[in-house]
Motif scaffolding. Structure first.
Motif, PDB file in Angstrom:
ATOM      1  N   GLN A 131       1.836  11.227   0.598  1.00 40.65           N
ATOM      2  CA  GLN A 131       1.512  11.399   2.274  1.00 40.65           C
ATOM      3  C   GLN A 131       2.866  11.789   2.961  1.00 40.65           C
ATOM      4  O   GLN A 131       2.666  11.728   4.227  1.00 40.65           O
ATOM      5  CB  GLN A 131       0.915  10.387   2.694  1.00 40.65           C
ATOM      6  CG  GLN A 131      -0.564  10.022   1.642  1.00 40.65           C
ATOM      7  CD  GLN A 131      -1.608   8.815   2.381  1.00 40.65           C
ATOM      8  OE1 GLN A 131      -2.388   8.661   1.520  1.00 40.65           O
ATOM      9  NE2 GLN A 131      -1.265   8.303   3.629  1.00 40.65           N
ATOM     10  N   GLY A 133      -6.702   6.359   8.307  1.00 43.99           N
ATOM     11  CA  GLY A 133      -7.100   6.849   7.180  1.00 43.99           C
ATOM     12  C   GLY A 133      -8.763   7.644   7.368  1.00 43.99           C
ATOM     13  O   GLY A 133      -8.917   7.554   8.610  1.00 43.99           O
ATOM     14  N   TYR A 155       0.644  -1.208   0.098  1.00 43.79           N
ATOM     15  CA  TYR A 155      -0.014   0.061   0.032  1.00 43.79           C
ATOM     16  C   TYR A 155       0.901   1.089  -0.050  1.00 43.79           C
ATOM     17  O   TYR A 155       1.482   1.507   0.933  1.00 43.79           O
ATOM     18  CB  TYR A 155      -0.849  -0.004   1.242  1.00 43.79           C
ATOM     19  CG  TYR A 155      -1.781  -1.148   1.213  1.00 43.79           C
ATOM     20  CD1 TYR A 155      -3.106  -1.186   0.819  1.00 43.79           C
ATOM     21  CD2 TYR A 155      -1.150  -2.384   2.060  1.00 43.79           C
ATOM     22  CE1 TYR A 155      -3.905  -2.278   0.943  1.00 43.79           C
ATOM     23  CE2 TYR A 155      -1.914  -3.659   2.011  1.00 43.79           C
ATOM     24  CZ  TYR A 155      -3.316  -3.272   1.569  1.00 43.79           C
ATOM     25  OH  TYR A 155      -4.183  -4.492   1.686  1.00 43.79           O
ATOM     26  N   HIS A 207      -5.117   2.321  -4.044  1.00 44.28           N
ATOM     27  CA  HIS A 207      -5.148   1.762  -2.925  1.00 44.28           C
ATOM     28  C   HIS A 207      -4.103   0.737  -2.246  1.00 44.28           C
ATOM     29  O   HIS A 207      -3.517   0.951  -1.391  1.00 44.28           O
ATOM     30  CB  HIS A 207      -6.558   0.917  -2.785  1.00 44.28           C
ATOM     31  CG  HIS A 207      -6.862   0.447  -1.357  1.00 44.28           C
ATOM     32  ND1 HIS A 207      -6.578   1.035  -0.102  1.00 44.28           N
ATOM     33  CD2 HIS A 207      -6.957  -0.835  -0.842  1.00 44.28           C
ATOM     34  CE1 HIS A 207      -6.912   0.540   0.755  1.00 44.28           C
ATOM     35  NE2 HIS A 207      -7.086  -0.883   0.241  1.00 44.28           N
ATOM     36  N   ASN A 232      -6.174   2.985  -9.805  1.00 40.60           N
ATOM     37  CA  ASN A 232      -6.976   4.725  -9.446  1.00 40.60           C
ATOM     38  C   ASN A 232      -8.010   4.887 -10.824  1.00 40.60           C
ATOM     39  O   ASN A 232      -8.167   6.261 -10.776  1.00 40.60           O
ATOM     40  CB  ASN A 232      -5.790   5.415  -9.640  1.00 40.60           C
ATOM     41  CG  ASN A 232      -5.218   5.917  -8.256  1.00 40.60           C
ATOM     42  OD1 ASN A 232      -5.986   5.548  -7.370  1.00 40.60           O
ATOM     43  ND2 ASN A 232      -4.040   6.460  -8.229  1.00 40.60           N
ATOM     44  N   ARG A 253      -3.593  10.365  -2.249  1.00 40.71           N
ATOM     45  CA  ARG A 253      -2.894   8.991  -2.404  1.00 40.71           C
ATOM     46  C   ARG A 253      -2.648   8.879  -3.847  1.00 40.71           C
ATOM     47  O   ARG A 253      -3.570   8.758  -4.568  1.00 40.71           O
ATOM     48  CB  ARG A 253      -3.890   8.149  -1.739  1.00 40.71           C
ATOM     49  CG  ARG A 253      -3.542   6.691  -1.562  1.00 40.71           C
ATOM     50  CD  ARG A 253      -4.725   5.964  -1.609  1.00 40.71           C
ATOM     51  NE  ARG A 253      -5.547   5.859  -3.049  1.00 40.71           N
ATOM     52  CZ  ARG A 253      -6.666   5.337  -3.015  1.00 40.71           C
ATOM     53  NH1 ARG A 253      -7.353   4.841  -2.089  1.00 40.71           N
ATOM     54  NH2 ARG A 253      -7.245   4.921  -4.314  1.00 40.71           N
ATOM     55  N   ARG A 299      -0.995   0.816   5.362  1.00 37.85           N
ATOM     56  CA  ARG A 299      -0.187   2.050   4.609  1.00 37.85           C
ATOM     57  C   ARG A 299       0.719   2.779   5.597  1.00 37.85           C
ATOM     58  O   ARG A 299       0.221   3.907   6.074  1.00 37.85           O
ATOM     59  CB  ARG A 299      -1.271   3.013   3.871  1.00 37.85           C
ATOM     60  CG  ARG A 299      -0.636   4.095   2.680  1.00 37.85           C
ATOM     61  CD  ARG A 299      -1.739   4.902   2.464  1.00 37.85           C
ATOM     62  NE  ARG A 299      -3.137   4.339   2.092  1.00 37.85           N
ATOM     63  CZ  ARG A 299      -3.202   3.498   0.944  1.00 37.85           C
ATOM     64  NH1 ARG A 299      -2.394   3.399  -0.041  1.00 37.85           N
ATOM     65  NH2 ARG A 299      -4.394   2.982   0.738  1.00 37.85           N
ATOM     66  N   ASN A 327      -6.606  11.118   2.842  1.00 40.22           N
ATOM     67  CA  ASN A 327      -6.199  11.106   1.390  1.00 40.22           C
ATOM     68  C   ASN A 327      -7.259  11.136   0.332  1.00 40.22           C
ATOM     69  O   ASN A 327      -7.226  10.517  -0.793  1.00 40.22           O
ATOM     70  CB  ASN A 327      -5.372   9.800   1.288  1.00 40.22           C
ATOM     71  CG  ASN A 327      -5.901   8.534   1.273  1.00 40.22           C
ATOM     72  OD1 ASN A 327      -7.102   8.366   1.588  1.00 40.22           O
ATOM     73  ND2 ASN A 327      -5.012   7.616   1.675  1.00 40.22           N
ATOM     74  N   PRO A 373       2.561   4.789   0.278  1.00 43.89           N
ATOM     75  CA  PRO A 373       2.206   6.013   0.676  1.00 43.89           C
ATOM     76  C   PRO A 373       2.532   7.305   0.067  1.00 43.89           C
ATOM     77  O   PRO A 373       2.506   8.316   0.612  1.00 43.89           O
ATOM     78  CB  PRO A 373       3.079   6.147   2.224  1.00 43.89           C
ATOM     79  CG  PRO A 373       4.117   5.249   1.635  1.00 43.89           C
ATOM     80  CD  PRO A 373       3.849   4.433   0.567  1.00 43.89           C
TER      81      PRO A 373
END
Ligand SMILES: Cc1ncc(C[n+]2csc(CCOP(=O)(O)OP(=O)(O)O)c2C)c(N)n1
Ligand SMILES: [Mg+2]
Length: 324
Positions: free
Chosen positions: A44, A144, A39, A243, A249, A239, A66, A174, A41
């Protein structure tokens, strides 16, 4: 408290370390050189980097699947971290935890959990322990936006507020919980609004802004350490890489992704450091090169480390060892 020049440079170095690890994991996964649950990051980094420099080494951090950015920012050694991600015997948990279960008490990274929301009550437990021990240690719990819909979030906030515990709840917002956008899972405008139900100090910041993030998290940590109770800190971010590895995405509108990419915290911080005369290109290039060397060293260490032996399968798992 605003970060001074050297603190900002430290935030950059940590954020760079996170990004370099993520880039290399991503390219190795894409090339089929490693198989693991991952996952990313990416996007972030500044939230964790600013938190990492604001915390003491004996403070505690709890995070989620994450978690790579939080692990690195809390100071988990890169070699052991990489080895654990790769499931090697030299990893933080002897290769038996994997990416979703990193634990390294020596650096204060206490728990990584794959259960959404599960870290919050655990963080409250750590904070209770600090009070019982008379220690002035602070616990930061990361989670999250989606986790704020889980019952455990509400139970944890209620108890932390009621008992005035030294804990900071950092919601890394995110904008997505798996494939669900914030607007489809939230009734309040800001996640921080949920703190009002528990009469908890709550605020929303731009998590990609190192000045704002450091200011907010160091205040919250200072308040908790002084015995003045918990904070719910909503850090807005994005993000970039889906995921998990394998999620493309596709459900994120192009314009939304383009706007988020324009707000990428890494180039944004780099530009700020140069604009404000804190560092020049050459200095930052040298930081990047030094970080890359550390990351390559960690990769080599992990790749050359053995897998755990079968005899380890039953150890550290059950109270009574099970022979395999
Ligand atoms: C208790 C629980 N329910 C559902 C899941 C499946 N799940 C894994 S991640 C995730 C989304 C969580 O989103 P968020 O809290 O926003 O964190 P992010 O992944 O965006 O960092 C879900 C539903 C889980 N791991 N645990
Ligand atoms: Mg989310």
């Amino acid at each position: 408290m605003k970060p001074d020049d050297s603190t900002l440079l430290d935030i950059y170095r940590i954020a760079r370390r996170i990004r370099s690890c993520d880039d290399l994991f991503w390219s190795m996964l894409s090339a089929g050189q490693v198989q693991m649950t991952y996952y990313s990051p990416m996007g972030q980094e500044v939230i964790s980097a600013a938190t990492g420099v604001a915390l003491r080494s004996d403070d505690y951090v709890v995070t989620t699947y994450r978690g790579l950015h939080d692990h690195i920012a809390k100071g988990v050694p890169l070699r052991e971290l990489w080895a654990e991600f790769f499931g090697r015997a030299t990893g933080t948990c002897k290769g038996k935890g994997g990416p979703m279960h990193i634990t390294h008490p020596a650096s204060g990274l206490m728990v990584t959990t794959g259960l959404v929301g599960a870290g919050l009550p655990i963080g409250v437990g750590f904070a209770v322990a600090s009070v019982l021990e008379g220690a002035d240690r602070v616990t930061v719990v990361n989670f999250g936006d989606g986790a704020t819909n889980i019952g455990a979030f509400h139970e944890a906030l209620n108890l932390a507020a009621l008992w005035n515990l030294p804990v900071v709840f950092v919601c890394q917002n995110n904008q997505y919980g798996e494939k669900t956008a914030l607007r489809d899972h939230l009734t309040v405008e800001h996640i921080a609004d949920r703190g009002a139900a528990y009469n908890m100090r709550s605020l929303t910041v731009d998590g990609n802004d190192p000045d704002a993030m450091f200011d907010a998290i160091s205040d919250a940590i200072g308040i908790a350490r002084a015995g003045n109770g918990p904070t719910l800190l909503e850090a807005n971010t994005f993000r970039f890489r889906g995921h998990n590895f394998g999620d493309d995405n596709a459900y994120i509108p192009d314009e939304e992704m383009a706007a988020a990419k324009a707000n990428d915290p890494l180039p944004r911080l780099r530009d700020q450091l140069i604009f404000r005369g804190i560092a020049d290109q050459a200095t930052l290039d040298a930081v990047d090169a030094a970080v890359m060397a550390e990351v390559e060293d960690a990769r080599n260490f992990a790749e050359q480390s053995p897998m755990p032996p079968i005899s380890e399968l039953g150890t550290d798992v059950y109270k009574t060892e099970v022979a395999v």
